[in-house]
Design a protein around this motif. Structure first.
Motif, PDB file in Angstrom:
ATOM      1  N   ARG A   1       0.833  -1.197   0.000  1.00  0.00           N
ATOM      2  CA  ARG A   1       0.000   0.000   0.000  1.00  0.00           C
ATOM      3  C   ARG A   1       0.867   1.246   0.000  1.00  0.00           C
ATOM      4  NH1 ARG A   1      -3.248  -1.622   5.033  1.00  0.00           N
ATOM      5  NH2 ARG A   1      -3.807   0.567   5.178  1.00  0.00           N
TER       6      ARG A   1
ATOM      7  N   PHE B   1       0.516   3.804  -1.643  1.00  0.00           N
ATOM      8  CA  PHE B   1      -0.344   4.995  -1.596  1.00  0.00           C
ATOM      9  C   PHE B   1      -0.546   5.436  -0.152  1.00  0.00           C
ATOM     10  CE2 PHE B   1      -4.542   6.789  -0.802  1.00  0.00           C
ATOM     11  CZ  PHE B   1      -4.470   7.923  -1.576  1.00  0.00           C
ATOM     12  N   CYS B   2      -0.873   4.463   0.720  1.00  0.00           N
ATOM     13  CA  CYS B   2      -1.213   4.795   2.096  1.00  0.00           C
ATOM     14  C   CYS B   2      -0.094   5.513   2.836  1.00  0.00           C
ATOM     15  CB  CYS B   2      -1.602   3.533   2.856  1.00  0.00           C
ATOM     16  SG  CYS B   2      -3.122   2.801   2.250  1.00  0.00           S
TER      17      CYS B   2
ATOM     18  N   CYS C   1      -1.206   9.292   1.026  1.00  0.00           N
ATOM     19  CA  CYS C   1      -2.458   9.642   1.702  1.00  0.00           C
ATOM     20  C   CYS C   1      -2.242  10.538   2.919  1.00  0.00           C
ATOM     21  CB  CYS C   1      -3.191   8.379   2.130  1.00  0.00           C
ATOM     22  SG  CYS C   1      -4.779   8.741   2.894  1.00  0.00           S
TER      23      CYS C   1
ATOM     24  N   VAL D   1      -4.293  11.169   5.345  1.00  0.00           N
ATOM     25  CA  VAL D   1      -4.879  10.626   6.577  1.00  0.00           C
ATOM     26  C   VAL D   1      -3.843   9.803   7.334  1.00  0.00           C
ATOM     27  CG1 VAL D   1      -6.623   9.031   7.484  1.00  0.00           C
ATOM     28  CG2 VAL D   1      -7.232  10.688   5.737  1.00  0.00           C
ATOM     29  N   ASN D   2      -2.912   9.228   6.591  1.00  0.00           N
ATOM     30  CA  ASN D   2      -1.846   8.455   7.226  1.00  0.00           C
ATOM     31  C   ASN D   2      -1.082   9.287   8.258  1.00  0.00           C
ATOM     32  OD1 ASN D   2       1.397   7.892   6.766  1.00  0.00           O
ATOM     33  ND2 ASN D   2       0.198   6.045   7.163  1.00  0.00           N
TER      34      ASN D   2
ATOM     35  N   ILE E   1     -10.776  10.909   3.901  1.00  0.00           N
ATOM     36  CA  ILE E   1      -9.609  11.200   3.067  1.00  0.00           C
ATOM     37  C   ILE E   1      -9.936  12.378   2.160  1.00  0.00           C
ATOM     38  CG2 ILE E   1      -7.917  10.188   1.503  1.00  0.00           C
ATOM     39  CD1 ILE E   1      -9.254   7.430   2.302  1.00  0.00           C
TER      40      ILE E   1
ATOM     41  N   PHE F   1      -8.539   3.139  11.984  1.00  0.00           N
ATOM     42  CA  PHE F   1      -9.081   3.496  10.682  1.00  0.00           C
ATOM     43  C   PHE F   1      -8.300   2.843   9.547  1.00  0.00           C
ATOM     44  CE2 PHE F   1      -9.718   6.142   6.949  1.00  0.00           C
ATOM     45  CZ  PHE F   1     -11.094   6.047   6.853  1.00  0.00           C
ATOM     46  N   CYS F   2      -7.002   3.129   9.478  1.00  0.00           N
ATOM     47  CA  CYS F   2      -6.226   2.642   8.331  1.00  0.00           C
ATOM     48  C   CYS F   2      -6.032   1.132   8.364  1.00  0.00           C
ATOM     49  CB  CYS F   2      -4.874   3.341   8.280  1.00  0.00           C
ATOM     50  SG  CYS F   2      -5.029   5.102   7.981  1.00  0.00           S
TER      51      CYS F   2
ATOM     52  N   CYS G   1     -10.711   1.529   6.612  1.00  0.00           N
ATOM     53  CA  CYS G   1     -10.630   2.261   5.341  1.00  0.00           C
ATOM     54  C   CYS G   1     -10.707   1.340   4.128  1.00  0.00           C
ATOM     55  CB  CYS G   1      -9.347   3.084   5.275  1.00  0.00           C
ATOM     56  SG  CYS G   1      -9.168   3.943   3.711  1.00  0.00           S
TER      57      CYS G   1
ATOM     58  N   LEU H   1     -10.371   2.198   1.052  1.00  0.00           N
ATOM     59  CA  LEU H   1      -9.360   2.542   0.046  1.00  0.00           C
ATOM     60  C   LEU H   1      -8.066   1.789   0.350  1.00  0.00           C
ATOM     61  CD1 LEU H   1      -8.719   4.163  -2.449  1.00  0.00           C
ATOM     62  CD2 LEU H   1      -8.046   6.074  -1.015  1.00  0.00           C
ATOM     63  N   GLY H   2      -7.736   1.729   1.636  1.00  0.00           N
ATOM     64  CA  GLY H   2      -6.569   0.946   2.040  1.00  0.00           C
ATOM     65  C   GLY H   2      -6.764  -0.521   1.677  1.00  0.00           C
TER      66      GLY H   2
HETATM   67  S1  SF4 Z   1      -5.770   3.110   4.896  1.00  0.00           S
HETATM   68 FE1  SF4 Z   1      -7.017   4.675   3.903  1.00  0.00          FE
HETATM   69  S2  SF4 Z   1      -6.779   6.508   5.122  1.00  0.00           S
HETATM   70 FE2  SF4 Z   1      -5.188   5.088   5.752  1.00  0.00          FE
HETATM   71  S3  SF4 Z   1      -3.480   5.699   4.569  1.00  0.00           S
HETATM   72 FE3  SF4 Z   1      -4.492   4.088   3.411  1.00  0.00          FE
HETATM   73  S4  SF4 Z   1      -5.948   5.152   2.045  1.00  0.00           S
HETATM   74 FE4  SF4 Z   1      -5.254   6.609   3.588  1.00  0.00          FE
END
Ligand code: SF4
Ligand code: SF4
Ligand code: SF4
Ligand code: SF4
Lengths: 260, 273
Positions: free
Chosen positions: B84, B86-87, B91, B93-94, B148, B181-182, B186, B188-189
């Motif tokens: 991940r 991206f995360c 991101c 929110v991370n 996010i 959350f992550c 989430c 998306l994660g």
């Molecule tokens: S789990 Fe969701 S909020 Fe957390 S870093 Fe990944 S995409 Fe962002």
């Protein structure tokens, strides 16, 4: 058997949680979606399709040189993250090159809805085709209708004499003056809101509403016989339809006399 | 410095991306325009969030080619890269959830509050719910409530009440569930966990060098992916690993490192271990 029982219980627990979460979630969405008074950028798809496709990227917002467009924030009571404008403070200035439309990556703002075929057969942007909303007038508050001279909205309109015209009638109150009242024409008005911004009354007496809200819808059965184009529709009528009501079986004279 | 050799570039990238987006809106910079949902690089290459596009499709939208191309570009990028990324590298929110986690560690909250027991697989259920609700309601369901989106749009265009959503995530992670959350919720994660399952950039672990201090397990936001630590050499294969590199930073024995999982070296290493 206890294992199986536990498995079943767990499954029900998960399903229950998912259902509760899903319901709360959809309730929240429905709540936010019931904001029909929103005005979308030029070339926007019909609201339902727009909501499904807009990815909330804000590229239309960035492209707008007048900062007319904003993305709805949580708390605006509008679908979160989608673009709209507020005519009274910041109307759409009807840019000729419509910079907000071609940048949209999802096609939520559709070029073809604001383009015309030129003589060479190529599509050309034409902002006058935009249908963002329609201006409506509160004739009781608009001072022009009261006989006071004002043409602020008329002069502000980019489609002057097409979208707004001024109609002259006799001022019966004084008996010797003219009332010069603005009238909006739905076929030309784009809903830009420049008139709303220009209006001199404290709260604008001319304001833009989404077309679906501001306009009625006629039924097929009403045909204006004096309008040649409308009269054409008579030819489409294929069968004779008689409306049946509880009284249809009796003669009018009979049921009118019933009460006597 | 070695302790932060990934964390510093990660934070720079995460804030940098937001900064460039912000400049795109406020000052008209053309490097990146839009936001994390969809953007354009130098006004040419489109990028879009593939999960958002998936939801739009489920909602029955006909989407123009730009957004679809953009989604494929992003999809391919993270699929090849792996985990991940991206995360932990993009991101915003991370940064919020990492801060909550840091405070948890600082005040040893783990020992005070027992975490709720939420399954990590919850996120896959939420992916399913997002898609199902998108179909039923005709809007991209997760995008509608996504913290996010609230955070990056908030920073680029102004928050409104969006900060409450972000605060909710922060408090949830701080008080309710560790890595809540992550690591659990989430979608998306979860989506990127699935996408990044077969990418090349993974964490490799060398049993020979490891002194079993377990610091890596302690720091990892997705502990389950490090199940081989203390047992055998190998690589993280789960897509749930966020590739943050915190395990590498805390290891004093050079036993954990980024590797290319498809290189031969690791294969022999795996066999040896
Ligand atoms: S789990 Fe969701 S909020 Fe957390 S870093 Fe990944 S995409 Fe962002
Ligand atoms: S036409 Fe011009 S003023 Fe109107 S919304 Fe688009 S960019 Fe803004
Ligand atoms: S550019 Fe298109 S997709 Fe992006 S916010 Fe505007 S309407 Fe939505
Ligand atoms: S009548 Fe008002 S809203 Fe309509 S085009 Fe003219 S200025 Fe714009």
């Amino acid at each position: 058997m206890p294992e199986r029982r536990e498995f079943l219980l767990k499954t029900f627990k998960s399903l229950g949680l998912a259902a509760t979460g899903g319901l709360a979630w959809s309730g929240f969405i429905e709540e936010g979606r019931s904001a029909p008074l929103i005005l979308r950028p030029p070339g926007a798809l019909p609201e339902k399709d727009f909501l499904a496709s807009c990815i909330k990227c804000g590229m239309c917002v960035e492209a707008c040189p007048y900062d007319a467009l904003v993305l709805a924030k949580p708390g605006d009571s509008k679908p979160v993250g989608t673009p709209y404008y507020t005519p009274r403070t910041n109307p759409c200035y009807m840019c000729r090159d419509i910079p907000c439309v071609p940048v949209c990556p999802t096609g939520s703002l559709d070029k073809t809805l604001v383009s015309e075929k030129g003589e060479d057969g190529e599509l050309r942007l034409n902002i006058n085709m935009a249908k963002m909303g329609i201006a409506v007038i509160d004739r009781e508050i608009c001072i022009a209708y009261a006989g006071i001279q004002c043409d602020a909205c008329y002069r502000a309109c980019p489609l002057i004499d097409k979208a707004i015209t001024v109609e002259y009638t006799r001022n019966v109150r004084t008996g010797k003056h003219t009332i010069q009242a603005p009238v909006v024409h739905s076929d030309a008005c784009t809903g830009c809101g420049l008139c709303e911004r220009a209006c001199v009354t404290r709260k604008a007496s001319i304001f833009v509403l989404p077309k679906e809200i501001a306009m009625g819808q006629s039924s097929e059965r009403y045909i204006k016989g004096w309008d040649e184009q409308d009269e054409e529709r008579m030819k489409e009528a294929t069968e004779k339809v008689t409306t049946q009501t509880p009284r249809s079986g009796r003669k009018a004279l009979d049921y009118l006399n019933d009460e006597l | 410095m070695r302790k932060y050799k990934y964390q510093i570039p990660r934070r720079l990238l995460q804030t940098g991306i937001l900064f460039v987006f912000f400049g795109g809106n406020a000052y008209g910079w053309s490097v990146l325009r839009g936001n994390l949902s969809s953007a354009r690089v130098f006004d040419t290459i489109p990028l879009s969030d593939p999960f958002a596009v998936l939801q739009s499709f489920s909602a029955g939208a006909v989407i123009a080619s730009d957004a679809v191309t953009g989604a494929l570009v992003i999809l391919l990028f993270y699929a090849v890269l792996g985990g991940r990324v991206f995360c932990s590298w993009a991101c915003p929110v991370n940064m919020v959830t990492d801060l909550a986690n840091r405070l948890r560690r600082l005040f040893s909250l783990d020992s005070v509050w027992k975490s709720w027991d939420i399954k990590r697989a919850t996120r896959y259920w939420i992916i399913f719910l997002s898609v199902a609700l998108s179909v039923i309601l005709g809007v991209a369901a997760f995008e509608w409530i996504s913290p996010i989106g609230a955070l990056h749009r908030g920073i680029i265009y102004g928050f409104g009440f969006g900060w409450t959503l972000v605060l909710m995530v922060f408090l949830f992670d701080l008080f309710a569930v560790k890595n809540g959350f992550c690591g659990h919720i989430c979608p998306l994660g979860g989506f990127y966990s699935i996408i990044g399952r077969f990418g090349f950039l993974r964490i490799g672990y060398d049993r020979e060098k490891c002194t079993s201090c377990m610091k890596c397990i302690e720091i990892c936001p997705e502990k389950q992916v490090l199940h081989m630590v203390g047992r055998e050499s190998g690589a993280v294969v789960s897509g749930e690993c966020v590739n943050c590199g915190r395990c590498i930073e805390v290891c004093d024995d050079d036993a954990v490192n980024f590797i290319n999982i498809y290189s031969n070296k690791i294969h022999t290493k795996c066999k040896e271990g």
